[in-house]
Design a protein around this motif. Structure first.
Motif, short mmCIF file in Angstrom:
data_model
loop_
_atom_site.label_atom_id
_atom_site.label_comp_id
_atom_site.label_asym_id
_atom_site.label_seq_id
_atom_site.Cartn_x
_atom_site.Cartn_y
_atom_site.Cartn_z
N MET A 82 -6.45 1.07 2.98
CA MET A 82 -6.25 2.07 4.01
C MET A 82 -7.30 3.15 3.72
O MET A 82 -7.39 3.64 2.59
CB MET A 82 -4.84 2.64 3.89
CG MET A 82 -4.25 3.13 5.18
SD MET A 82 -3.66 1.80 6.24
CE MET A 82 -2.04 1.56 5.58
N HIS A 119 1.33 6.68 -6.98
CA HIS A 119 0.25 7.65 -7.24
C HIS A 119 0.72 9.08 -7.02
O HIS A 119 0.49 9.97 -7.84
CB HIS A 119 -0.92 7.34 -6.30
CG HIS A 119 -2.04 8.33 -6.38
ND1 HIS A 119 -2.81 8.51 -7.51
CD2 HIS A 119 -2.52 9.21 -5.47
CE1 HIS A 119 -3.72 9.43 -7.29
NE2 HIS A 119 -3.56 9.89 -6.06
N PHE A 176 -1.17 1.80 9.81
CA PHE A 176 -2.35 2.67 9.68
C PHE A 176 -2.29 3.87 10.63
O PHE A 176 -3.07 4.81 10.49
CB PHE A 176 -3.66 1.87 9.86
CG PHE A 176 -3.97 1.46 11.28
CD1 PHE A 176 -3.39 0.34 11.84
CD2 PHE A 176 -4.88 2.17 12.04
CE1 PHE A 176 -3.68 -0.05 13.14
CE2 PHE A 176 -5.20 1.80 13.35
CZ PHE A 176 -4.58 0.68 13.90
N ARG A 212 2.12 1.63 -3.59
CA ARG A 212 1.09 2.17 -4.49
C ARG A 212 0.88 3.68 -4.25
O ARG A 212 0.71 4.46 -5.19
CB ARG A 212 -0.23 1.44 -4.32
CG ARG A 212 -1.28 1.86 -5.35
CD ARG A 212 -2.60 1.18 -5.13
NE ARG A 212 -2.53 -0.25 -5.23
CZ ARG A 212 -2.40 -0.93 -6.37
NH1 ARG A 212 -2.32 -0.29 -7.51
NH2 ARG A 212 -2.36 -2.24 -6.36
N ALA A 213 0.93 4.07 -2.99
CA ALA A 213 0.76 5.49 -2.68
C ALA A 213 1.89 6.31 -3.29
O ALA A 213 1.68 7.43 -3.79
CB ALA A 213 0.70 5.70 -1.16
N MET A 258 0.84 -1.21 0.00
CA MET A 258 0.00 0.00 0.00
C MET A 258 0.87 1.26 0.00
O MET A 258 0.52 2.26 -0.62
CB MET A 258 -0.97 -0.03 1.18
CG MET A 258 -2.09 -1.05 0.99
SD MET A 258 -3.41 -0.95 2.20
CE MET A 258 -2.66 -1.82 3.57
N PHE A 311 -7.91 5.87 -5.92
CA PHE A 311 -7.59 6.82 -4.86
C PHE A 311 -8.76 7.77 -4.62
O PHE A 311 -9.42 8.19 -5.58
CB PHE A 311 -6.32 7.62 -5.22
CG PHE A 311 -5.09 6.77 -5.19
CD1 PHE A 311 -4.42 6.54 -3.99
CD2 PHE A 311 -4.62 6.17 -6.34
CE1 PHE A 311 -3.29 5.73 -3.94
CE2 PHE A 311 -3.48 5.36 -6.30
CZ PHE A 311 -2.82 5.14 -5.10
N LEU A 317 2.08 7.78 4.26
CA LEU A 317 2.39 6.52 3.57
C LEU A 317 3.60 6.67 2.65
O LEU A 317 4.10 5.69 2.13
CB LEU A 317 1.19 6.04 2.75
CG LEU A 317 0.04 5.37 3.51
CD1 LEU A 317 -1.12 5.07 2.56
CD2 LEU A 317 0.52 4.09 4.18
N LEU A 376 -7.26 5.67 0.75
CA LEU A 376 -5.93 6.28 0.74
C LEU A 376 -4.95 5.45 -0.09
O LEU A 376 -4.11 5.98 -0.79
CB LEU A 376 -5.37 6.34 2.16
CG LEU A 376 -5.62 7.55 3.03
CD1 LEU A 376 -4.90 7.34 4.36
CD2 LEU A 376 -5.11 8.81 2.37
N SER A 377 -5.05 4.13 0.02
CA SER A 377 -4.24 3.22 -0.80
C SER A 377 -4.81 1.83 -0.64
O SER A 377 -5.66 1.58 0.23
CB SER A 377 -2.77 3.25 -0.40
OG SER A 377 -1.98 2.60 -1.39
N TRP A 378 -4.34 0.91 -1.49
CA TRP A 378 -4.86 -0.46 -1.44
C TRP A 378 -3.86 -1.42 -2.04
O TRP A 378 -2.92 -1.02 -2.72
CB TRP A 378 -6.19 -0.56 -2.20
CG TRP A 378 -6.04 -0.49 -3.70
CD1 TRP A 378 -5.92 -1.55 -4.55
CD2 TRP A 378 -5.98 0.69 -4.50
NE1 TRP A 378 -5.79 -1.10 -5.84
CE2 TRP A 378 -5.82 0.26 -5.84
CE3 TRP A 378 -6.02 2.05 -4.22
CZ2 TRP A 378 -5.69 1.16 -6.89
CZ3 TRP A 378 -5.90 2.95 -5.28
CH2 TRP A 378 -5.75 2.51 -6.59
#
Lengths: 391, 137
Positions: free
Chosen positions: B91, A159, A252, A155-156, A152, B114, A257, B68-70
């Motif tokens: 998230m 993005h 979390f 990926r953030a 995660m 997102f 992130l 938020l993300s996955w």
């Protein structure tokens, strides 16, 4: 009143066991073998050790691990500590060793870690043990693991900054190229970006070759006051700076992130050392997953935030590039022995600064950075080491 | 699809988290609000992590948030989930502010995005424990 730790202590001995699949040795044996080798390397007898720092292994944990280990080795220290900061443990140990020596608590600190998670646990036991790092009420019930947390975060980053999977894959390729030059590394056959992208998806966007190894092994260092450093058989490597940052245990609960507490541990270490990222001849940073390397290089200041992807391209983090990273092969290709993992990044830094890197030696290496990270982007510790000339 | 709820981990409420789990059991997502500094927090604590006030009050939350993300989890890493993969680990930033880890139901892997709005749903795990999940809003 404060004590200036810059240049105050030195590493005068290192020990590394074999790594990989070692079914004949338990965690305590590996910890002992690493300690034995480090003391030989330092030219010391066990009676010389008056400070001991260990970390609890996955396979043979003890409530008072350092006390158990001193009993096992029949070493009777006056400073004895079990540390637990995951992959940051080894570097937080060096800071505590320096603090203990410079406050007169003890003189000769042995830091030793060993574990055999590869051979000592079944797959089911490993899964069970790893979930103990998750929040038992608010993470564990969902069946997620550590990898999905890192996924995660990856990926953030893609993005927010346009980072690509090819750029993550480049980190694995570079690590493997270094491992190919290191006879001690576990995985030495070169791989390509396509190999990484074609490997099995574990938790998207992370593929199997984006993930580190899972290995048996142990490593140790001996730390003494710098003023004693000339009395040892091998070239001493000096402590120049260290910093830590701790924001969360469970992902979390993190502040971000895409930015980690390395953005605090790094500047703290550089300030103590009186240096800049551009002064580093190499960096051994925690590479449990490839995306973590990009984030750490950004947060430590080696490139602007968000540009880690382009920084690692085209061999820039390999020997001959602007910043060789993980010259031993890292957790991705040398070994990942669990909590002792970052100890090999530390012993490799000492090897480089002694000039003993052989085929993987960084030319004229005088100053290097080691960064450890524990949990899921949780504990961060940055250590800067240098030769006598860097003092 | 068969499920084996007995082998999946079951949260054990503590005195400070009991109101949260009691809320889930009756279909309410509850969050703690600080009456001193207005901070909203998750997971539950005895004090406000923003100002250390003990004037924290349980309120029913909107149950809504944004992704938020996955990650699509294809290799199960915890016991009891082997027949559930692949599933979407997510998230979520709740509208009230705190971030939750959860799993996104009723959503294809290529449909999640997102900032996608999501809302809470509840899945009973045992007689006493119900777990908050999310789905597209």
């Amino acid at each position: 009143m404060t004590v200036d730790l810059r240049g105050s202590v030195a590493i005068v001995g290192i020990g590394e066991t074999d790594v990989g699949v070692l079914p004949e040795q338990g965690s305590t044996e590996l910890c002992a073998e690493a300690a034995r080798l480090a003391l030989i390397n330092a030219g010391l007898h066990k009676k010389d050790v008056d400070g001991l720092i260990t970390c609890n292994p996955w396979v043979e944990p003890h409530l008072y691990h350092a006390e158990m280990f001193s009993e096992y080795m029949q070493i009777f220290p006056k400073f004895c500590m079990t540390l637990n900061a995951g992959g940051a443990t080894s570097l937080t140990a060096v800071l505590r060793a320096a603090s203990a020596i410079m406050t007169g608590v003890c003189e000769t600190v042995l830091i030793t870690h060993g574990d055999n998670p590869r051979s000592g646990m079944t797959g089911a036991e490993t899964g069970q043990k790893m979930t103990t790092t998750l929040n038992p009420q608010f993470e564990l019930p969902y069946g997620v693991g550590l990898t999905s947390g890192y996924a995660m975060a990856a990926r953030a980053h893609m993005h927010q900054y346009g980072t690509t999977q090819e750029q993550f894959a480049q980190v694995a390729v570079s690590a493997r190229n270094h491992a190919a030059l290191n006879p001690a590394a576990e995985m030495r056959t070169p791989i390509t970006i396509d190999d990484v992208l074609a490997s099995k998806v574990v938790s998207d966007p992370l593929h199997a070759l984006n993930c580190s190894l899972w290995s048996d092994g142990g490593a140790a260092v001996v730390v003494v006051a710098a003023e004693r450093a000339k009395d040892f058989p091998n070239k001493p490597v000096f402590f120049l700076g260290c910093g830590e940052g701790h924001w969360h245990e469970h992902l979390f609960q993190t502040r971000s992130l895409t930015t980690t507490a390395a953005s605090e541990s790094g500047p703290r270490a550089f300030e103590m050392a009186g240096m800049q990222p551009s002064d580093m001849d190499f960096a051994n940073v925690y590479d449990c997953f490839t995306n973590v390397v990009l984030v750490e290089l950004e947060d430590l200041g080696f490139c602007p935030k968000g540009e880690g992807g382009s920084f690692v391209e085209n061999g820039n983090i390999e020997l001959g590039g602007s910043l060789p990273v993980n010259t031993h092969g890292g957790l991705l290709s040398h070994s990942h022995t669990g909590h002792p993992g970052s100890m090999f990044a530390l012993t490799e830094a000492v090897t480089q600064l002694r000039g003993d890197g052989g085929a993987r030696q960084v030319a004229d290496a005088q100053v290097g950075l080691v960064h450890g990270q524990g949990g899921v982007l949780s504990s961060h510790a940055t250590l800067i080491l240098g030769t006598q000339a860097a003092l | 699809m068969s499920s084996k709820p007995m082998v999946k981990p079951v949260p054990k409420p503590t005195p400070e988290t009991r109101p949260f789990w009691d809320g889930c059991a009756v279909g309410e997502l509850r969050l703690q609000h600080c009456n001193s500094c207005q901070h909203v927090q998750y997971p539950p604590r005895k004090l406000c992590s923003g100002c250390f006030s003990q004037e924290v009050e349980w309120r029913v939350a909107s149950g809504r948030g944004k992704v938020l993300s996955w990650s699509m989890v294809t290799a199960p890493s915890a016991p009891g989930f082997h027949e559930e993969v692949p599933f979407l680990s997510v998230m979520i930033r709740l509208d009230e502010g705190p971030v939750m880890l959860s799993v996104l139901r009723n959503c294809a892997g290529d449909a999640v995005d997102f900032d996608m709005p999501v809302k809470v749903i509840f899945e009973q795990r045992t007689e006493e424990i119900t777990i908050p999940y999310f789905e597209p809003a």
